[in-house]
Design a protein around this motif. Structure first.
Motif, PDB file in Angstrom:
ATOM      1  N   VAL A  42       5.427   7.821   9.662  1.00 51.92           N
ATOM      2  CA  VAL A  42       5.428   8.811  10.737  1.00 51.92           C
ATOM      3  C   VAL A  42       4.109   8.760  11.521  1.00 51.92           C
ATOM      4  O   VAL A  42       3.023   8.746  10.944  1.00 51.92           O
ATOM      5  N   GLY A  43       4.259   8.692  12.839  1.00 52.03           N
ATOM      6  CA  GLY A  43       3.094   8.736  13.711  1.00 52.03           C
ATOM      7  C   GLY A  43       2.324   7.434  13.842  1.00 52.03           C
ATOM      8  O   GLY A  43       1.314   7.380  14.536  1.00 52.03           O
ATOM      9  N   ARG A  44       2.806   6.375  13.199  1.00 53.10           N
ATOM     10  CA  ARG A  44       2.067   5.114  13.234  1.00 53.10           C
ATOM     11  C   ARG A  44       2.666   4.197  14.294  1.00 53.10           C
ATOM     12  O   ARG A  44       3.853   3.864  14.246  1.00 53.10           O
ATOM     13  N   GLN A  45       1.842   3.778  15.218  1.00 54.12           N
ATOM     14  CA  GLN A  45       2.259   2.891  16.291  1.00 54.12           C
ATOM     15  C   GLN A  45       1.686   1.489  16.052  1.00 54.12           C
ATOM     16  O   GLN A  45       0.532   1.349  15.644  1.00 54.12           O
ATOM     17  N   MET A  46       2.512   0.477  16.304  1.00 54.79           N
ATOM     18  CA  MET A  46       2.041  -0.895  16.146  1.00 54.79           C
ATOM     19  C   MET A  46       1.022  -1.235  17.214  1.00 54.79           C
ATOM     20  O   MET A  46       1.270  -1.075  18.401  1.00 54.79           O
ATOM     21  N   GLU A  47      -0.156  -1.690  16.781  1.00 52.51           N
ATOM     22  CA  GLU A  47      -1.184  -2.090  17.722  1.00 52.51           C
ATOM     23  C   GLU A  47      -0.829  -3.430  18.364  1.00 52.51           C
ATOM     24  O   GLU A  47       0.034  -4.148  17.900  1.00 52.51           O
ATOM     25  N   ASN A 215     -14.808 -10.580  -8.951  1.00 48.99           N
ATOM     26  CA  ASN A 215     -15.127  -9.153  -9.070  1.00 48.99           C
ATOM     27  C   ASN A 215     -14.022  -8.237  -8.558  1.00 48.99           C
ATOM     28  O   ASN A 215     -13.881  -7.110  -9.042  1.00 48.99           O
ATOM     29  N   LEU A 216     -13.246  -8.691  -7.575  1.00 46.14           N
ATOM     30  CA  LEU A 216     -12.277  -7.823  -6.916  1.00 46.14           C
ATOM     31  C   LEU A 216     -10.879  -8.425  -6.922  1.00 46.14           C
ATOM     32  O   LEU A 216     -10.717  -9.653  -6.869  1.00 46.14           O
ATOM     33  N   LEU A 217      -9.897  -7.547  -6.973  1.00 45.98           N
ATOM     34  CA  LEU A 217      -8.512  -7.927  -6.761  1.00 45.98           C
ATOM     35  C   LEU A 217      -8.044  -7.341  -5.443  1.00 45.98           C
ATOM     36  O   LEU A 217      -8.353  -6.195  -5.114  1.00 45.98           O
ATOM     37  N   CYS A 218      -7.289  -8.128  -4.697  1.00 47.98           N
ATOM     38  CA  CYS A 218      -6.545  -7.625  -3.550  1.00 47.98           C
ATOM     39  C   CYS A 218      -5.083  -7.653  -3.950  1.00 47.98           C
ATOM     40  O   CYS A 218      -4.546  -8.710  -4.292  1.00 47.98           O
ATOM     41  N   SER A 219      -4.442  -6.477  -3.956  1.00 48.97           N
ATOM     42  CA  SER A 219      -3.052  -6.385  -4.378  1.00 48.97           C
ATOM     43  C   SER A 219      -2.208  -5.734  -3.291  1.00 48.97           C
ATOM     44  O   SER A 219      -2.624  -4.744  -2.685  1.00 48.97           O
ATOM     45  N   VAL A 220      -1.023  -6.316  -3.065  1.00 46.40           N
ATOM     46  CA  VAL A 220      -0.066  -5.761  -2.113  1.00 46.40           C
ATOM     47  C   VAL A 220       1.294  -5.708  -2.792  1.00 46.40           C
ATOM     48  O   VAL A 220       1.556  -6.412  -3.770  1.00 46.40           O
ATOM     49  N   GLY A 221       2.173  -4.846  -2.246  1.00 49.55           N
ATOM     50  CA  GLY A 221       3.481  -4.745  -2.859  1.00 49.55           C
ATOM     51  C   GLY A 221       4.425  -3.852  -2.086  1.00 49.55           C
ATOM     52  O   GLY A 221       4.389  -3.823  -0.843  1.00 49.55           O
ATOM     53  N   ASP A 222       5.244  -3.123  -2.818  1.00 46.00           N
ATOM     54  CA  ASP A 222       6.247  -2.264  -2.198  1.00 46.00           C
ATOM     55  C   ASP A 222       5.591  -0.984  -1.695  1.00 46.00           C
ATOM     56  O   ASP A 222       5.827   0.130  -2.192  1.00 46.00           O
ATOM     57  N   SER A 223       4.766  -1.146  -0.698  1.00 44.22           N
ATOM     58  CA  SER A 223       3.999  -0.058  -0.102  1.00 44.22           C
ATOM     59  C   SER A 223       3.396  -0.573   1.192  1.00 44.22           C
ATOM     60  O   SER A 223       3.249  -1.785   1.385  1.00 44.22           O
ATOM     61  N   THR A 224       3.047   0.337   2.069  1.00 39.78           N
ATOM     62  CA  THR A 224       2.297  -0.066   3.266  1.00 39.78           C
ATOM     63  C   THR A 224       0.818  -0.246   2.939  1.00 39.78           C
ATOM     64  O   THR A 224       0.059  -0.727   3.778  1.00 39.78           O
ATOM     65  N   GLN A 225       0.416   0.115   1.734  1.00 41.43           N
ATOM     66  CA  GLN A 225      -0.986   0.038   1.340  1.00 41.43           C
ATOM     67  C   GLN A 225      -1.392  -1.351   0.860  1.00 41.43           C
ATOM     68  O   GLN A 225      -0.576  -2.117   0.344  1.00 41.43           O
ATOM     69  N   THR A 226      -2.670  -1.627   1.026  1.00 41.41           N
ATOM     70  CA  THR A 226      -3.339  -2.763   0.393  1.00 41.41           C
ATOM     71  C   THR A 226      -4.407  -2.188  -0.520  1.00 41.41           C
ATOM     72  O   THR A 226      -5.227  -1.362  -0.087  1.00 41.41           O
ATOM     73  N   ILE A 227      -4.411  -2.606  -1.782  1.00 36.65           N
ATOM     74  CA  ILE A 227      -5.356  -2.073  -2.761  1.00 36.65           C
ATOM     75  C   ILE A 227      -6.437  -3.104  -3.049  1.00 36.65           C
ATOM     76  O   ILE A 227      -6.148  -4.263  -3.357  1.00 36.65           O
ATOM     77  N   LEU A 228      -7.694  -2.669  -2.952  1.00 34.86           N
ATOM     78  CA  LEU A 228      -8.827  -3.434  -3.472  1.00 34.86           C
ATOM     79  C   LEU A 228      -9.251  -2.763  -4.766  1.00 34.86           C
ATOM     80  O   LEU A 228      -9.570  -1.565  -4.781  1.00 34.86           O
ATOM     81  N   ALA A 229      -9.228  -3.510  -5.870  1.00 32.10           N
ATOM     82  CA  ALA A 229      -9.506  -2.926  -7.175  1.00 32.10           C
ATOM     83  C   ALA A 229     -10.528  -3.751  -7.929  1.00 32.10           C
ATOM     84  O   ALA A 229     -10.678  -4.962  -7.702  1.00 32.10           O
ATOM     85  N   GLU A 242      -2.546   0.377   6.793  1.00 31.32           N
ATOM     86  CA  GLU A 242      -2.343   0.111   8.216  1.00 31.32           C
ATOM     87  C   GLU A 242      -1.022  -0.596   8.516  1.00 31.32           C
ATOM     88  O   GLU A 242      -0.560  -0.557   9.647  1.00 31.32           O
ATOM     89  N   HIS A 243      -0.440  -1.249   7.535  1.00 27.98           N
ATOM     90  CA  HIS A 243       0.819  -1.951   7.774  1.00 27.98           C
ATOM     91  C   HIS A 243       1.957  -0.955   7.977  1.00 27.98           C
ATOM     92  O   HIS A 243       1.832   0.240   7.690  1.00 27.98           O
ATOM     93  N   HIS A 244       3.098  -1.474   8.448  1.00 28.62           N
ATOM     94  CA  HIS A 244       4.261  -0.639   8.742  1.00 28.62           C
ATOM     95  C   HIS A 244       5.409  -0.857   7.768  1.00 28.62           C
ATOM     96  O   HIS A 244       6.422  -0.174   7.854  1.00 28.62           O
ATOM     97  N   ASP A 245       5.269  -1.813   6.850  1.00 23.34           N
ATOM     98  CA  ASP A 245       6.327  -2.085   5.876  1.00 23.34           C
ATOM     99  C   ASP A 245       5.677  -2.653   4.618  1.00 23.34           C
ATOM    100  O   ASP A 245       4.451  -2.524   4.433  1.00 23.34           O
ATOM    101  N   PHE A 246       6.458  -3.293   3.755  1.00 23.38           N
ATOM    102  CA  PHE A 246       5.946  -3.818   2.492  1.00 23.38           C
ATOM    103  C   PHE A 246       5.329  -5.205   2.708  1.00 23.38           C
ATOM    104  O   PHE A 246       5.790  -5.987   3.533  1.00 23.38           O
TER     105      PHE A 246
END
Length: 371
Positions: A42-47, A215-229, A242-246
């Protein structure tokens, strides 16, 4: 990419009496890009994506082998070809991993596996393959007569091994990095064939990449999020949304300063680790989801592959120029040799030029360039 009237897939467009450009436009028009979310957040427009000159030739077509039958185990997972040297290319054919030897002009089976293969990795003389029910198999590539080692990453009914990678730990142990549909990231030690650690993520994990310094993991999946862990504890350091889909792919630059994510919203996003609050470069696909991403080993190029027809090679100095490799068929994977001199594309469409395509790097007088 035309030789003696034929294109790289062997089509003679003059004889077909159908302009290539017309058929390509129709194919793009008819293709239905798969989305997991019915509506964008909701409210997110593609740049607006970057404006990029697409007239470059970084890699030149060398050879197409349409005799090799390549496969895709799951339509969203497309990292199914690996090149450990210029003469050792591994790809999936049904549930058999095969080796293509370009200099010899032949292929051979490496491992025929008793489960549906959907993910694989080949590094350090090892084959690591994953299945749809949490299965995995390991095979030595320097001795293919050795026994195949089998195991399970999880007993979870939703434990699909969505993505596999291999890395060398700080102590010199060959380690498997497993991204699971059960919201887990696992480390498999190949010296003991035991799981060293299991980290939890807030979503089913489709792809994980470990930073060059481990030192870091970048993980993506069934979410619009990207996780740095944190790669050791799994503690979330940053959650980028920032993404609009998975998302189904991610990768680090060789120097560890940048990472990239590929999403079903038909974009790849490049981030600077020094400031993850906003996308550094937004790159748009031509027809569908960005199913796989990777940097060249020298950091000069970023490769982003769509589900069909299009593979993009971006020059990372400014991201103002790219090469678009434009073929017909389902892209099962893209692989670079360790020296970046050869690029292989695996086409899994039996009706449209199924096989392996080799491209040779075009050398110029410029020194190696980085982001």
């Amino acid at each position: 990419m035309v030789t003696a009237g034929l294109d790289m897939q062997g089509y003679n467009w003059d004889a077909l009496h159908c302009p290539r450009e017309f058929l390509k436009k129709q194919r793009v028009k008819d293709f239905e890009n798969y989305l997991s979310l019915v509506e964008p957040p909701v409210g997110r427009q593609m740049e607006r994506a970057r404006s990029i000159k697409s007239n470059q030739e970084f890699y030149r077509f060398k050879y197409g082998n349409m005799a090799e039958r390549c496969s895709i185990g799951h339509f969203q997972l497309r990292k199914l070809v690996w090149a450990t040297s210029k003469n050792d290319v591994y790809y999936l054919s049904d549930d058999t991993v095969r080796q293509w030897i370009p200099q010899g002009g032949y292929s051979r089976p490496i491992a025929s596996l008793p489960f549906k293969v959907i993910s694989m990795a080949c590094k350090y003389d090892l084959l690591f393959a994953g299945g749809a029910m949490g299965e995995y198999a390991c095979q030595r590539l320097d001795n293919t007569e050795s026994n195949v080692c089998y195991g399970m990453t999880t007993q979870d009914i939703n434990g699909t091994t969505n993505h596999l990678d291999l890395f060398m730990s700080r102590t010199g142990v060959k380690t498997g990095l497993v991204s699971g549909n059960d919201n887990k990231v696992r480390y498999l030690r190949f010296d003991t064939m035991t799981f060293a650690d299991t980290l939890s993520m807030p979503f089913p994990v489709n792809c994980t990449a470990i930073s060059p310094d481990k030192n870091l993991l970048c993980s993506v999946g069934d979410s619009t999020q990207t996780i740095l862990a944190d790669a050791n504890s799994g503690a979330v350091m940053s959650a980028i949304d920032e993404h609009h889909d998975f998302s189904f792919s991610c990768a680090w630059s060789p120097d560890g300063r940048f990472f990239v994510t590929g999403n079903q919203d038909k974009t790849a996003r490049v981030y600077d680790i020094r400031n993850t609050s906003k996308t550094l470069h937004l790159l748009a696909g031509s027809v569908g989801a960005i199913r796989s991403v990777q940097f060249s080993n020298d950091g000069e190029f970023l490769i982003a592959a769509e589900p069909i027809d299009y593979v993009h090679l971006y020059h990372t100095k400014t991201f103002d120029t790219e090469q678009v490799i434009n073929l017909f068929g389902a892209v099962a994977g893209v692989a670079l040799t360790p020296d970046d001199q050869a690029l292989f594309i695996c086409n899994a469409d039996n009706d449209l030029g199924c096989g392996l395509y080799e491209f040779q790097r075009v050398e110029d007088e410029q020194s190696t360039l980085y982001i």
